[in-house]
Design a protein around this motif. Structure first.
Motif, PDB file in Angstrom:
ATOM      1  N   GLU A  31       0.827  -1.203   0.000  1.00 15.36           N
ATOM      2  CA  GLU A  31       0.000   0.000   0.000  1.00 15.36           C
ATOM      3  C   GLU A  31       0.869   1.265   0.000  1.00 15.36           C
ATOM      4  O   GLU A  31       0.623   2.213  -0.758  1.00 15.36           O
ATOM      5  CB  GLU A  31      -0.912  -0.029   1.235  1.00 15.36           C
ATOM      6  CG  GLU A  31      -2.072   0.922   1.140  1.00 15.36           C
ATOM      7  CD  GLU A  31      -3.015   0.806   2.341  1.00 15.36           C
ATOM      8  OE1 GLU A  31      -3.313  -0.343   2.776  1.00 15.36           O
ATOM      9  OE2 GLU A  31      -3.435   1.860   2.848  1.00 15.36           O
ATOM     10  N   ARG A  35       1.401   4.184  -2.902  1.00  9.81           N
ATOM     11  CA  ARG A  35       1.118   5.585  -2.572  1.00  9.81           C
ATOM     12  C   ARG A  35       2.314   6.489  -2.846  1.00  9.81           C
ATOM     13  O   ARG A  35       2.153   7.613  -3.307  1.00  9.81           O
ATOM     14  CB  ARG A  35       0.711   5.700  -1.091  1.00  9.81           C
ATOM     15  CG  ARG A  35       0.207   7.062  -0.699  1.00  9.81           C
ATOM     16  CD  ARG A  35      -0.174   7.129   0.769  1.00  9.81           C
ATOM     17  NE  ARG A  35      -1.109   6.101   1.178  1.00  9.81           N
ATOM     18  CZ  ARG A  35      -2.430   6.175   1.014  1.00  9.81           C
ATOM     19  NH1 ARG A  35      -2.959   7.227   0.428  1.00  9.81           N
ATOM     20  NH2 ARG A  35      -3.203   5.201   1.437  1.00  9.81           N
ATOM     21  N   TYR A  36       3.519   5.967  -2.554  1.00 11.66           N
ATOM     22  CA  TYR A  36       4.696   6.841  -2.630  1.00 11.66           C
ATOM     23  C   TYR A  36       5.614   6.518  -3.814  1.00 11.66           C
ATOM     24  O   TYR A  36       6.750   6.999  -3.868  1.00 11.66           O
ATOM     25  CB  TYR A  36       5.452   6.808  -1.287  1.00 11.66           C
ATOM     26  CG  TYR A  36       4.617   7.427  -0.187  1.00 11.66           C
ATOM     27  CD1 TYR A  36       4.372   8.796  -0.170  1.00 11.66           C
ATOM     28  CD2 TYR A  36       4.027   6.631   0.796  1.00 11.66           C
ATOM     29  CE1 TYR A  36       3.566   9.373   0.808  1.00 11.66           C
ATOM     30  CE2 TYR A  36       3.226   7.190   1.781  1.00 11.66           C
ATOM     31  CZ  TYR A  36       2.998   8.569   1.786  1.00 11.66           C
ATOM     32  OH  TYR A  36       2.194   9.134   2.739  1.00 11.66           O
ATOM     33  N   ASN A 146      -0.930   8.020   5.447  1.00 16.05           N
ATOM     34  CA  ASN A 146      -1.786   8.214   4.269  1.00 16.05           C
ATOM     35  C   ASN A 146      -1.434   9.475   3.498  1.00 16.05           C
ATOM     36  O   ASN A 146      -1.822   9.608   2.332  1.00 16.05           O
ATOM     37  CB  ASN A 146      -3.258   8.302   4.696  1.00 16.05           C
ATOM     38  CG  ASN A 146      -3.773   6.954   5.151  1.00 16.05           C
ATOM     39  OD1 ASN A 146      -3.330   5.916   4.669  1.00 16.05           O
ATOM     40  ND2 ASN A 146      -4.718   6.968   6.090  1.00 16.05           N
ATOM     41  N   THR A 147      -0.751  10.409   4.160  1.00 15.87           N
ATOM     42  CA  THR A 147      -0.520  11.695   3.497  1.00 15.87           C
ATOM     43  C   THR A 147       0.932  12.121   3.431  1.00 15.87           C
ATOM     44  O   THR A 147       1.302  12.900   2.547  1.00 15.87           O
ATOM     45  CB  THR A 147      -1.299  12.829   4.200  1.00 15.87           C
ATOM     46  OG1 THR A 147      -0.941  12.826   5.582  1.00 15.87           O
ATOM     47  CG2 THR A 147      -2.790  12.652   4.044  1.00 15.87           C
TER      48      THR A 147
END
Ligand code: DGI
Ligand code: FE
Ligand code: FE
Ligand code: FE
Length: 183
Positions: A31, A35-36, A146-147
């Motif tokens: 995950e 995302r990154y 998440n951010t």
């Protein structure tokens, strides 16, 4: 070495809760990698192998570190810090894993270090926030993950340093340097 081969090897070394934790780290690492923008195959391989040496007896871990070129300072710190470097050494020797970034992500997954690569951060953080973890503060770190990867890694390091200081335990220099490099 592909991921399915790695799973077969890890299944021989880890059982029960430790194996569950490992698959949790794989899921979390996938995950975070998505995302990154980190390579998913590297993230999966590092995650599945990160605790490869976790269940080895302390005496064996000490022998492995003594025959390796791993950081000799580790031997005067808590044995909990030995399984990452021992795994990196054994995986390169016995299974010819040669991806330096994968090996370093395994090597530094417990302590962190200054200027971690994106892959190192992903594995470090996945180990901290995988779904089976439930220590104080982990939900805050999950939210940050998440951010903001760096903020989440910094939060994990800060929690760990505070926890160790609270227990009056030594803090390995790489952990302090990891914190300093992000703060
Ligand atoms: O192997 P795991 O249990 O999945 O997790 P880990 O490899 O991150 O081990 C974490 C433990 O190591 C945690 O309970 C704190 C302990 N520890 C002891 N000394 C240090 C340390 N962790 C860090 N980051 N730095 C230390 O100096
Ligand atoms: Fe570990
Ligand atoms: Fe960790
Ligand atoms: Fe772990």
């Amino acid at each position: 070495m592909d991921y399915e081969q790695a799973v077969q090897i890890v299944r021989q070394k880890l059982k029960g809760p430790r194996l569950e934790h490992t698959f949790g780290v794989v899921d979390a690492a996938i995950e975070l990698a998505e995302r990154y923008g980190v390579n998913k195959d590297q993230a999966k391989l590092a995650a599945i192998f990160h605790d490869y040496a976790k269940l080895m007896p302390i005496n064996e871990l000490r022998e492995v570190l003594l025959e390796s070129n791993e950081d000799e300072r580790l031997l005067s710190y808590h044995p909990e810090l030995w399984h990452g470097p021992a795994a990196a050494y054994l995986l390169s020797k016995d299974y010819h894993i040669s991806d330096v970034d994968v090996l370093n992500s395994i090597r530094f997954h417990t302590t962190g270090r200054s200027n971690m690569t994106l892959l190192e951060k992903v594995v470090f953080l996945a180990d901290y926030i995988e779904p089976g973890r439930n220590f104080p503060g982990v939900d805050e770190t999950r939210n940050l993950a998440n951010t903001d990867l760096n903020a989440a890694v910094l939060q994990a390091l800060s929690n760990t340093i505070a926890f160790l200081a609270q227990k009056k335990r030594a803090i390995f220099p790489d952990t302090v340097e990891a914190y300093n490099s992000l703060v």
